[in-house]
Design a protein around this motif. Sequence first.
Motif, PDB file in Angstrom:
ATOM      1  N   LYS A 283       0.809  -1.219   0.000  1.00  0.00           N
ATOM      2  CA  LYS A 283       0.000   0.000   0.000  1.00  0.00           C
ATOM      3  C   LYS A 283       0.841   1.267   0.000  1.00  0.00           C
ATOM      4  O   LYS A 283       0.305   2.349  -0.207  1.00  0.00           O
ATOM      5  CB  LYS A 283      -0.923   0.014   1.199  1.00  0.00           C
ATOM      6  CG  LYS A 283      -2.294  -0.567   0.896  1.00  0.00           C
ATOM      7  CD  LYS A 283      -3.037  -0.672   2.196  1.00  0.00           C
ATOM      8  CE  LYS A 283      -4.508  -0.742   2.044  1.00  0.00           C
ATOM      9  NZ  LYS A 283      -5.131  -0.996   3.363  1.00  0.00           N
ATOM     10  N   ARG A 286       0.906   1.652  -3.842  1.00  0.00           N
ATOM     11  CA  ARG A 286      -0.325   1.380  -4.593  1.00  0.00           C
ATOM     12  C   ARG A 286      -0.794   2.584  -5.401  1.00  0.00           C
ATOM     13  O   ARG A 286      -0.892   3.683  -4.900  1.00  0.00           O
ATOM     14  CB  ARG A 286      -1.433   0.942  -3.632  1.00  0.00           C
ATOM     15  CG  ARG A 286      -2.659   0.465  -4.365  1.00  0.00           C
ATOM     16  CD  ARG A 286      -3.627  -0.192  -3.425  1.00  0.00           C
ATOM     17  NE  ARG A 286      -4.127   0.738  -2.429  1.00  0.00           N
ATOM     18  CZ  ARG A 286      -5.242   0.536  -1.727  1.00  0.00           C
ATOM     19  NH1 ARG A 286      -5.941  -0.568  -1.891  1.00  0.00           N
ATOM     20  NH2 ARG A 286      -5.638   1.418  -0.844  1.00  0.00           N
ATOM     21  N   GLY A 287      -1.095   2.331  -6.638  1.00  0.00           N
ATOM     22  CA  GLY A 287      -1.577   3.387  -7.516  1.00  0.00           C
ATOM     23  C   GLY A 287      -0.477   4.228  -8.122  1.00  0.00           C
ATOM     24  O   GLY A 287      -0.750   5.126  -8.913  1.00  0.00           O
ATOM     25  N   PRO A 341       0.694   7.647  -3.335  1.00  0.00           N
ATOM     26  CA  PRO A 341      -0.070   6.397  -3.212  1.00  0.00           C
ATOM     27  C   PRO A 341      -1.451   6.648  -2.624  1.00  0.00           C
ATOM     28  O   PRO A 341      -1.644   7.601  -1.863  1.00  0.00           O
ATOM     29  CB  PRO A 341       0.776   5.562  -2.229  1.00  0.00           C
ATOM     30  CG  PRO A 341       2.137   6.160  -2.277  1.00  0.00           C
ATOM     31  CD  PRO A 341       1.939   7.624  -2.551  1.00  0.00           C
TER      32      PRO A 341
ATOM     33  N   ASP B 199      -5.743  -5.575   2.059  1.00  0.00           N
ATOM     34  CA  ASP B 199      -5.243  -5.232   0.725  1.00  0.00           C
ATOM     35  C   ASP B 199      -3.758  -4.863   0.764  1.00  0.00           C
ATOM     36  O   ASP B 199      -3.283  -4.137  -0.113  1.00  0.00           O
ATOM     37  CB  ASP B 199      -6.066  -4.081   0.127  1.00  0.00           C
ATOM     38  CG  ASP B 199      -6.575  -4.433  -1.271  1.00  0.00           C
ATOM     39  OD1 ASP B 199      -6.690  -5.626  -1.588  1.00  0.00           O
ATOM     40  OD2 ASP B 199      -6.853  -3.517  -2.056  1.00  0.00           O
ATOM     41  N   ASN B 200      -3.065  -5.340   1.760  1.00  0.00           N
ATOM     42  CA  ASN B 200      -1.671  -4.984   1.951  1.00  0.00           C
ATOM     43  C   ASN B 200      -0.847  -6.252   2.179  1.00  0.00           C
ATOM     44  O   ASN B 200      -1.398  -7.344   2.351  1.00  0.00           O
ATOM     45  CB  ASN B 200      -1.549  -4.035   3.159  1.00  0.00           C
ATOM     46  CG  ASN B 200      -0.323  -3.142   3.072  1.00  0.00           C
ATOM     47  OD1 ASN B 200       0.435  -3.197   2.108  1.00  0.00           O
ATOM     48  ND2 ASN B 200      -0.128  -2.342   4.091  1.00  0.00           N
TER      49      ASN B 200
ATOM     50  N   ARG C  21      -2.480  14.389   0.383  1.00  0.00           N
ATOM     51  CA  ARG C  21      -2.523  13.692  -0.908  1.00  0.00           C
ATOM     52  C   ARG C  21      -3.181  14.550  -1.983  1.00  0.00           C
ATOM     53  O   ARG C  21      -2.699  14.638  -3.123  1.00  0.00           O
ATOM     54  CB  ARG C  21      -3.297  12.376  -0.763  1.00  0.00           C
ATOM     55  CG  ARG C  21      -3.398  11.544  -2.034  1.00  0.00           C
ATOM     56  CD  ARG C  21      -4.071  10.187  -1.829  1.00  0.00           C
ATOM     57  NE  ARG C  21      -5.516  10.240  -1.748  1.00  0.00           N
ATOM     58  CZ  ARG C  21      -6.350  10.190  -2.802  1.00  0.00           C
ATOM     59  NH1 ARG C  21      -5.869  10.067  -4.025  1.00  0.00           N
ATOM     60  NH2 ARG C  21      -7.661  10.257  -2.636  1.00  0.00           N
ATOM     61  N   PHE C  50       4.307   6.227   3.389  1.00  0.00           N
ATOM     62  CA  PHE C  50       4.093   6.185   1.944  1.00  0.00           C
ATOM     63  C   PHE C  50       4.355   7.524   1.282  1.00  0.00           C
ATOM     64  O   PHE C  50       4.418   7.608   0.055  1.00  0.00           O
ATOM     65  CB  PHE C  50       2.681   5.654   1.607  1.00  0.00           C
ATOM     66  CG  PHE C  50       1.533   6.474   2.093  1.00  0.00           C
ATOM     67  CD1 PHE C  50       1.067   6.367   3.394  1.00  0.00           C
ATOM     68  CD2 PHE C  50       0.863   7.339   1.240  1.00  0.00           C
ATOM     69  CE1 PHE C  50      -0.027   7.115   3.840  1.00  0.00           C
ATOM     70  CE2 PHE C  50      -0.223   8.092   1.664  1.00  0.00           C
ATOM     71  CZ  PHE C  50      -0.660   7.974   2.973  1.00  0.00           C
ATOM     72  N   LEU C  54       8.251  12.328  -1.066  1.00  0.00           N
ATOM     73  CA  LEU C  54       7.242  13.240  -1.596  1.00  0.00           C
ATOM     74  C   LEU C  54       6.976  14.416  -0.667  1.00  0.00           C
ATOM     75  O   LEU C  54       6.943  15.561  -1.104  1.00  0.00           O
ATOM     76  CB  LEU C  54       5.924  12.480  -1.835  1.00  0.00           C
ATOM     77  CG  LEU C  54       6.022  11.288  -2.780  1.00  0.00           C
ATOM     78  CD1 LEU C  54       4.706  10.523  -2.796  1.00  0.00           C
ATOM     79  CD2 LEU C  54       6.387  11.729  -4.197  1.00  0.00           C
ATOM     80  N   MET C 342      -9.599   4.810  -8.411  1.00  0.00           N
ATOM     81  CA  MET C 342      -8.663   3.705  -8.517  1.00  0.00           C
ATOM     82  C   MET C 342      -9.474   2.417  -8.431  1.00  0.00           C
ATOM     83  O   MET C 342     -10.072   2.114  -7.404  1.00  0.00           O
ATOM     84  CB  MET C 342      -7.608   3.744  -7.427  1.00  0.00           C
ATOM     85  CG  MET C 342      -6.430   2.883  -7.858  1.00  0.00           C
ATOM     86  SD  MET C 342      -5.087   2.860  -6.688  1.00  0.00           S
ATOM     87  CE  MET C 342      -5.767   1.654  -5.546  1.00  0.00           C
TER      88      MET C 342
END
Lengths: 344, 344, 344, 344
Positions: A283, A286-287, A341, B199-200, C21, C50, C54, C342
């Motif tokens: 994750k 992801r994306g 992500p 989902d990870n 994000r 994540f 960034l 997504m």
Amino acid sequence: MSKKKVGIIGATGYTGSELVRILLHHPEVEIAAITSESRKGDRFSDVHPFFRGLVEMQLVSIKDIESLDLDVVFLALPHGVSMDFVKDHAEKPYPIIDLSGDFRLDSAGTYEAWYNKDHVYPKGIEDAAYGIPELFREEIKGKKLVANPGCYPTSAILGLAPLVEHNMVEPNIIVDSKSGTTGAGVKAKAATHFPNVNDNFKAYSVKTHRHTIEIEGTLNKKGEEDLTIQFTPHLLPVDRGIVSTIYAKPKEGVDTGRINEVFRDYYKDEPFIRLTDQPPAIKEVRGTNFCDIYCTYDERTNNFITISAIDNLVKGAAGQAVQNMNLLFDWDETAGLGRVPMNP
Amino acid sequence: MSKKKVGIIGATGYTGSELVRILLHHPEVEIAAITSESRKGDRFSDVHPFFRGLVEMQLVSIKDIESLDLDVVFLALPHGVSMDFVKDHAEKPYPIIDLSGDFRLDSAGTYEAWYNKDHVYPKGIEDAAYGIPELFREEIKGKKLVANPGCYPTSAILGLAPLVEHNMVEPNIIVDSKSGTTGAGVKAKAATHFPNVNDNFKAYSVKTHRHTIEIEGTLNKKGEEDLTIQFTPHLLPVDRGIVSTIYAKPKEGVDTGRINEVFRDYYKDEPFIRLTDQPPAIKEVRGTNFCDIYCTYDERTNNFITISAIDNLVKGAAGQAVQNMNLLFDWDETAGLGRVPMNP
Amino acid sequence: MSKKKVGIIGATGYTGSELVRILLHHPEVEIAAITSESRKGDRFSDVHPFFRGLVEMQLVSIKDIESLDLDVVFLALPHGVSMDFVKDHAEKPYPIIDLSGDFRLDSAGTYEAWYNKDHVYPKGIEDAAYGIPELFREEIKGKKLVANPGCYPTSAILGLAPLVEHNMVEPNIIVDSKSGTTGAGVKAKAATHFPNVNDNFKAYSVKTHRHTIEIEGTLNKKGEEDLTIQFTPHLLPVDRGIVSTIYAKPKEGVDTGRINEVFRDYYKDEPFIRLTDQPPAIKEVRGTNFCDIYCTYDERTNNFITISAIDNLVKGAAGQAVQNMNLLFDWDETAGLGRVPMNP
Amino acid sequence: MSKKKVGIIGATGYTGSELVRILLHHPEVEIAAITSESRKGDRFSDVHPFFRGLVEMQLVSIKDIESLDLDVVFLALPHGVSMDFVKDHAEKPYPIIDLSGDFRLDSAGTYEAWYNKDHVYPKGIEDAAYGIPELFREEIKGKKLVANPGCYPTSAILGLAPLVEHNMVEPNIIVDSKSGTTGAGVKAKAATHFPNVNDNFKAYSVKTHRHTIEIEGTLNKKGEEDLTIQFTPHLLPVDRGIVSTIYAKPKEGVDTGRINEVFRDYYKDEPFIRLTDQPPAIKEVRGTNFCDIYCTYDERTNNFITISAIDNLVKGAAGQAVQNMNLLFDWDETAGLGRVPMNP
């Protein structure tokens, strides 16, 4: 300046929909055509309802694209079908980025041995560049045909390339990979029936998966000696993402303490590689087009371990394809590839 | 004949509730007491509401069990707590089956090195049998203390024992394991917060997991030369189950073609080992005491690969504990261990 | 023209990370500060790994933002904490968009009745606009304080507003809602421990959920007669998303056949509302600011049924907050809100 | 005493495998035959590999069962196929328990209206008992044909029966149900393709699901006035389980405060009904024949709310079928139905 015109060949699969998701907001291109032989005449949002209100363009047949003056074409077609397209369109002015496995291996013979199928266009194999920009940036530029890599190979190769190119590892390597179900495609089948996957886990294609030879063949272009990859894929109860856990023995005399430095140096300035100090999670990429890599050396066992994580549909397919397009047109390599992500 | 009286020490965790699930229908025993210091006075079904109407007995304190004339005791306590209980109750007439890690290793020194904790009762380590019946059946019989194995070690050891005991493999072995979240315990923490797991997927405790030494130590009792295990655990977005994918090199001269025969022979007559001709899936063993094992040899790479699957809470904990009890009392080893998986 | 400077107050939760994000690629703003009292001094990517590579900016304390000349502030704080900030900063020149529940209800008394807490700044309740642009666009423009709606209320209100505003339904309405776990926050707790949620499902807070009064109060501003909402939330084993299934009786004499027309007309020109001809799915809106709505009338039962789907973290929180900011600054309402879901 | 011989007609689906899971350990029966026309000759464990080592019997054709002197037959066949079997075997000595929808409705006309299919054996409809023991225990005893209820209807009817039979509710009722994917069957299709279900949620068959008429028709046998059920099913990303959230208005003059007492009284002595004081969760009944029911009255809205949870494959199919068999043979109604849920 006007935008470049993109054609996407093959609309119904996951790579097709991901290409549209990414290209829709790419600053340099417009989607001029999406083809589907089985659904032509339908709107793209009929096939992928989550695009309703966003992409209502009508799907056309491959034979309708000739008049469109395309600048670049992506092939989101099954293995064995792509090569027909490439053969028929090799003389067209536009470059082709092929997301299938048809032009990734080093010869028609190897292809036939692992794909159980005759190759109809061996010249394409010679002409194609293998599209991992981090390893083959210069070879890709200016090519008419890019063989976009497989999802598992992308994760394995990026996790191993620094060690292989520096001749630091013994040639017997273990790649234990775990993938989400979208890697198995959009079509419903027993293997991806929800009750067969949910709360479940298993290995498949032990010893025989086609990506084995793609990993070996590609790394062998970079290393001094031929490798043997033991590649074992497993099916995760997740939608997207691959984690590859990779085990390799250092060659004698190698300075194992330098592994982090070697990776840092190899991938410095790469916008889509992030080196991590913890094992990366699906994750966290992801994306996105990121490949997160963790590397370490275990003194107790004398093993290198590297762990890489990608989104199989992005860095493992559509995202890397767009990165390759950016390279072909000399645009910013990150153009269109929004990098945050979706998490959670 | 009257049923034997069982005490379960520690009610709030998953191993506690699994013990109750299994023992409730065991033909030879009755549950005489379940203890919890934090929840004493509450009913068992207050702690685990799915037992409402089934197990309404009141939880008691450890100090209340003395008067109960127990025949056997299971410890479902955290590491470091079990050894206090064992120390204090070693002279009692009943045997103790300890599900913690406190008595699994070969010395107090090893324990202290991997668990960062002093061992309060080294004599227990000497007295204990390591409770994998398939490997140590004779040692277990008649013991007063059984160290019930860890979940990962159970899967790894059962997947390797035939090769190790026949001296067929080189000493450097890779065990790449994937476990469901119940292995991390009943207590909510960031690592098992739903959005962090769902989902990870990721690896954890690379190079440092305590089960490494348990796997090595146990296999070394069976093999001719000391092994080094590279053990990498990963967290699956599933509740239960472990799959271990194991890679080992054959020793020179070994007849690699005999691998299936070796496994078949080693595990013949074992009621809980099923050898499979496809990689086993978690849901094929879920809720049961089975260990399904797939083994193969890859000529291309010269590797043995074995893949084992267990339910971490059953064969990896409570079920194996009951199997050990059956052995101690000389009952049918499958008693109480209903063997049909819940699938899906 | 220079970009507007945004402050995000509260970094550790899901609404904080979603705001970053979305705002990171917003064409009109730059993130000038992210605050966290508990993690100040750490980088944002330490809290949310994540974002590594960034967003590496350092988290600061609320008291550090005064010198920054901010143009707009988002509050991603818990209920009860936001009102302190608003009270203390009400005279600042920047508008505040508050994602908590502190200013959504119609009076301090109502707040105190449903939140069991005294309200420290009732004047804020009077001053605030309730931030669903589709219903209150004109009220929001020019406001200094926007009460960004709750996730469940957003889905329920958008699914009911056309019927209520046209006085088409009886006042007793059922809202049966199902939400992903991120709605319960970033903090690990038993209710969101993976094994308690995975492969599971249940209702919670039956009759008592705070969002009940927010739904009623808001719709009552639009309708002719006061409504009573039976709101039942359920916890889905998914990360994100809410589906609300809504049942209402037509008033006598209402032309039930016009329901689709009424919705189409009410939401025409709305960029984030998509009316669907099939019940909408969570993944069709995931990651976006869309609210997909299906409406129908059942002749057999004489019920209107409307079903709405949103991403609780986007249209139900951070996305709608950005939509409100766009409205405040008179920018394109879709600015920064990339609209492709997504999926998968 | 010798065991009764059971035939299971239809081996490949989930109800077939659940029947085997349950009957394998039933104290009064042995499985004499399992049929499959498509897989005859294969072993049962070839079709369901998790039974390897447990059920290796060969599948036979329906025409092979005549010689077996069966005592009872379960039909695990699709709708429309069962009625052919029943028609052809109505004169056999054994009772038939049919898990399909073919004999659940009150007339061939109703069947044809909702199933879009002619009924080939209307006499079976007259002869059959509707197999919810809690409501129709006396009607079931001694019957030659039991129509085993649908999964959704079981959850809805058990959640409503006390209120309906006591004439406590207005005739317009909302049943908002959520089901796991096994309800959709074993066959892979787009609707149950993993990436379409995982992390997703949506309603389906709004206004039109066949179970609507089964719920209405059954409750109408118990109530004083005909009901209209608004039934909305939703697909959960879980394997098993149904939660039905049910909303009904009290009739005027009803003593709403007695709802708990009414339920307690109605279900006293029922071994498979558990009344709960919290909304029940799927995993609290998973793998068992329990129906957990929560009921409450909301003074603010004047609604009754009841919430029921079952395992759709057990109380909603195979388990209830075995309960019916137990009733037919006058065995303990819980025989073979081990009652501890698997959780987690």
